[in-house]
Design a protein around this motif. Structure first.
Motif: not given
Length: 917
Positions: A350-352, A386-387, A401-406
């Motif tokens: 999703w990112y570098v 994700t970001s 950092e964001s993710s699919y849950s936490f």
């Protein structure tokens, strides 16, 4: 590599092959096509056929004229007053053709225009055509270079044309027994000669030497067909079977385009450099435009061993570009042009991002740290990332950092970032987020909605969060985007922009960027405190805040790159003054320090004016209001032309004044239509501006919507007089009608009274009739009584007569007395009877005697009396007594009456007289 735009035949509505191209004084491009002359201004294509629908092999613009060459014909196109191109042939009528097809047109510095076929050439100068044919020297190509005309002969040598004579320069064998297809200027008045199969030669001071390049093998293999010079240092070479090559003035390859990396066709028939230093290629199929005149390039990966996928992130470190895609993370060596896959980064990235010396990749399976072509998983990052953003509040610095849950926290230990903890109190899939000035996280849910999240000061947990399902004023829930513009967090739902008002403690609409972007905003990335890029559904805008308002400095349409653009979060990466745009299997690049300044000036020109009739058919009007008075009906359509080949975001501003009208509008289209115009004179002003508001051109057009004769003032005066006459006539007619109506009413009243009198008269007449009928009845009775009395008298007389005769017989009376008595009785009684009888009978039987005598004038009074007795239907015996006739005498009288009245024997005389009227 420069960006390529292709134009398919279906786009320009012409035939496949395009043989030549040129640019006129107004900046419009023209192409010789199989179907005629094509013109293009960046907005609209127009095809003008040759007379006879011939193939246009060559074109050359000279001022307002477009010279064109075809089979056994050449001439020029010029626009008429209606904006249409009209062809004028210059072909000499007395010239005997040698199967001539005009393949080339050039103009010399002294004003001569040469039309060249493979057999002949024609000199057009000051309206006069001079033809030249030499069966021993037939030209293959004319080249205009350094104020001279160079000529390659068919199967022959290389010459110079001077004073209409060929001067030999080079023997054919000196350049490999080949054909020179292009002669290009080189430094120090030297010339580069491009051959079909033997590469490039340098011609200087009468000497010819081989000019080596890195692409010699390709040039000899794929057959060179055309060549042009771009600027002063780039040579553009078109081939027959492998597209277009670009080399520098040292022979090193710069780029190569063919069908494998998106050139529309591999066969190049002609090359042309326009005023903005873009390359136009007339191809065997279609037309290609290579945008070498703008500061945009593209990293194409078509020629890599495998596709890199849709780009989601990028970071440049030490001349290496790390590119995160849906397939992997790639390491691109910018200097060498080599790309390698970073190990263990397969799948969605999703990112570098780079923080210090650490490079993070948000991989689908967890955060990875990259080092060269290697990567390691970040300990503790157990699911997809994700970001990621830097967090500097409460006297501490960390990465969130964001993710699919936490949400996860990273802290720096020993100069490196390591996983610290996951934030408790919240678990949702987040696609992107930003941090505002108070440390509050604004996060977009992966599917829909927005979260406001507040952290504890120790960054251990989330103390409060609020979910916004939709934005104020909407009821729908959509995928949200979160932006950070000059330190302020902005939200986009794809339609409007919003922000959080700290005073009102609520989300409100954000309008400061309304003049920049209307809808579809995806992301923003800051360059400095006052400059940033915005990506929306139309493209990319570089925006600058001047202290009072936001202005667009640069706009780049996403369509110009020719690849699918990333419409997900953060599709832009900024590195210094360069901006990179993420696409599928490629990355666009804008270099703001390239020194590019577009100083090309074009003329804003009106190309078509017309009005529509009731059948929606356009009728053309003159485009030149100085040539004639322009009159239109209640609508007008105006088409303008301002060349725009690089998809610039030009704004056309329109102003219409006149007849109480003052209309201002603007559009990105160079076409405008006005409807329902009032009568009067109008002034139309069109202005074209750049995206930054700079005025690039302006034009004025005047026209009128004249009143028709039937609506002119003279007509209105006539109508007034006519109306007065009509009113006067109407008043007279109405008065007469009223008089007539009153007369009719009076007549009706009189008629009614007359009818009443008539009715009374009829009643009187009926009463008189009844009286008459009664009188007739009385008379009838009187006559009948008279008749009966007469019969009785006759009987008594007969009895007296008989008695008298008896006395005579006995001798008691004398004969003389008896005769006198009898005579008196007969005469007196008979005359009296018949007088009364006739009057009453004629009254009862409606002038019977008169009508009978009128029809039968030969009847005697005795006949009339006899007819009356028959009408009374008396028998023979009674008639005989009335008439003092015998029975035979009565029958004789009947017979005489039949004869006089001509009554048939089978008809009853009595019935005839009863029926007689």
């Amino acid at each position: 590599m420069p960006i390529v735009t292709n134009f398919a035949p279906s786009k320009y509505n012409g035939d496949l092959q395009n043989w030549s191209c040129t640019q006129d004084v107004y900046g419009r491009m023209f192409f010789g096509n199989n179907k005629g002359l094509l013109s293009f201004d960046g907005y609209n294509w127009t095809l003008t056929p040759m007379p006879g629908n011939g193939v246009v092999r060559s074109v050359m613009a000279d001022g307002k004229r477009i010279y064109a060459g075809a089979y056994t014909d050449f001439g020029y196109f010029e626009q008429n007053l209606y904006g249409q191109y009209v062809y004028t042939s210059l072909w000499p009528k007395n010239y005997k053709a040698h199967n001539d097809e005009i393949w080339n047109i050039i103009k010399t510095p002294n004003g001569h225009v040469y039309f060249q076929s493979f057999c002949s050439w024609f000199d057009y100068y000051k309206g006069k055509i001079t033809s030249h044919f030499d069966s021993k020297n037939m030209p293959l190509y004319f080249f205009s270079l350094n104020k001279e005309i160079y000529v390659q002969m068919i199967n022959g040598d290389f010459y110079l044309l001077r004073n209409n004579k060929f001067v030999h320069l080079l023997d054919r064998k000196s350049y490999g027994d080949d054909n020179v297809v292009a002669a290009l200027p080189y430094s120090n008045n030297r010339i580069l000669l491009l051959t079909e199969h033997n590469g490039i030669f340098l011609f200087s001071k009468g000497k010819l030497t081989k000019w080596r390049t890195k692409i010699d093998n390709d040039l000899m293999k794929y057959q060179v067909n055309r060549g042009v010079i771009l600027g002063q240092s780039t040579i553009i070479i078109g081939t027959i079977s492998n597209g277009i090559y670009a080399i520098d003035n040292n022979g090193r390859s710069k780029w190569h385009y063919n069908m494998e990396n998106r050139l529309y066709d591999n066969t190049v028939l002609r090359l042309f450099i326009d005023r903005e230093n873009n390359i136009w290629a007339a191809l065997d199929i279609g037309i290609s435009l290579i945008h070498t005149g703008i500061p945009l390039t593209i990293l194409r990966t078509d020629n890599f061993n495998q596709p890199i996928g849709m780009v989601y992130g990028m970071s440049i470190v030490n001349n290496n570009a790390y590119i995160g895609t849906n397939l992997s993370v790639w390491r691109y060596d910018i200097a060498k042009g080599i790309i390698n896959q970073v190990k263990k980064t397969d799948g969605q990235n999703w990112y570098v991002a780079r923080f210090g010396n650490d490079i993070f990749a948000g991989n689908n399976l967890g955060t990875r740290v990259i080092n060269g072509n290697e990567s390691v998983k970040m300990p503790g990052a157990i699911n997809g990332s994700t970001s990621i953003r830097e967090y500097s509040y409460y006297g501490q610095t960390a990465l969130i950092e964001s993710s699919y849950s936490f949400f996860r926290i990273y802290r720096k230990v020993g100069g490196k970032w390591i996983f610290s903890n996951s934030l408790t109190g919240f678990s949702m899939p987040i696609s992107e987020f930003e941090i505002d000035n108070s440390g509050v996280i604004w996060a977009a849910q992966m599917s829909k909605g927005l979260f406001k999240i507040e952290l504890s000061k120790d960054l251990k947990r989330i103390v409060h969060w609020h979910y916004y399902k939709s934005m104020p004023g909407t009821v729908y829930s959509v995928k949200m985007h979160v932006l950070n513009i000059r330190g302020r967090v902005i939200f986009s739902d794809g339609y409007k922009l919003y922000t959080y008002d700290d005073i009102q403690k609520r989300i409100i609409e954000y309008h400061e960027l309304d003049n920049i972007c209307k809808k579809g905003v995806i992301s923003a990335i800051n360059i400095d405190n006052n400059t940033f890029w915005i990506a929306d559904e139309n493209g990319y805008s570089k925006v600058h805040f001047n202290g009072h308002r936001y202005d667009t400095e640069v706009f780049i349409p996403s369509t110009i790159f020719g690849l699918e653009c990333n419409t997900s979060s953060n599709p832009i990466y900024v590195n210094g003054n360069d901006a990179f745009f993420f696409m599928n299997n490629g990355i666009g690049c804008y270099r703001s320090n390239s020194g590019y300044i577009n100083n090309t000036k074009y003329i804003l020109k009106i190309t078509k004016v017309g009005n529509y009739d009731s059948d929606n058919k356009l009728h053309l009007l003159s485009c030149n209001d100085e040539e004639e008075s322009i009159s239109t009906n209640d609508n007008i359509s105006i088409a303008l032309s301002y060349p725009n080949y690089n998809n610039e975001k030009y704004i056309f501003k329109y102003k219409l004044e006149g007849s109480g009208t003052n209309i201002n509008s603007q559009s990105e289209s160079p076409n405008v239509v006005y409807n329902s115009l009032n009568y009067g004179d109008y002034k139309f002003t069109a202005t074209v501006c750049s995206v930054s508001g700079k005025v690039l051109g302006q034009t004025v057009y005047r026209f009128s919507h004249n009143r028709p004769l039937l609506l002119s003032w003279v007509a209105f005066i006539f109508y007034a007089i006519l109306l007065y006459i009509i009113i006067h006539i109407y008043i007279n007619w109405r008065s007469n009608k009223l008089i007539h109506i009153n007369q009719e009413k009076a007549n009706d009243e009189l008629m009614r009274k007359s009818l009443k009198v008539l009715e009374q008269e009829q009643i009187i007449a009926q009463q008189q009739k009844l009286l008459l009928e009664n009188e007739i009845e009385v008379k009838g009775k009187e006559m009948a009584s008279l008749a009966l009395a007469n019969v009785a008298r006759k009987n008594s007389v007969e009895a007296i007569k008989d008695a008298l005769r008896e006395k005579e017989r006995t001798g008691s009376l004398s004969r003389r007395d008896i005769d006198r008595m009898l005579s008196m009785i007969d005469n007196n009684d008979t005359d009296q009877f018949w007088s009364v009888f006739q009057n009453n009978f004629d009254l009862i039987h409606k002038n019977f005697f008169r009508n009978l005598h009128k029809k039968y004038p030969n009847l005697t009074p005795s006949d009339l009396r006899f007819c009356a007795l028959l009408r009374l239907n008396l028998n023979t015996k009674d008639i005989a007594r009335f008439t003092n006739l015998t029975i035979r005498g009565v029958e004789g009288a009947r017979y005489r009456l039949r004869k006089k009245m001509d009554i048939a024997a089978d008809k009853s005389l009595t019935d005839f007289l009863i029926e007689f009227e």
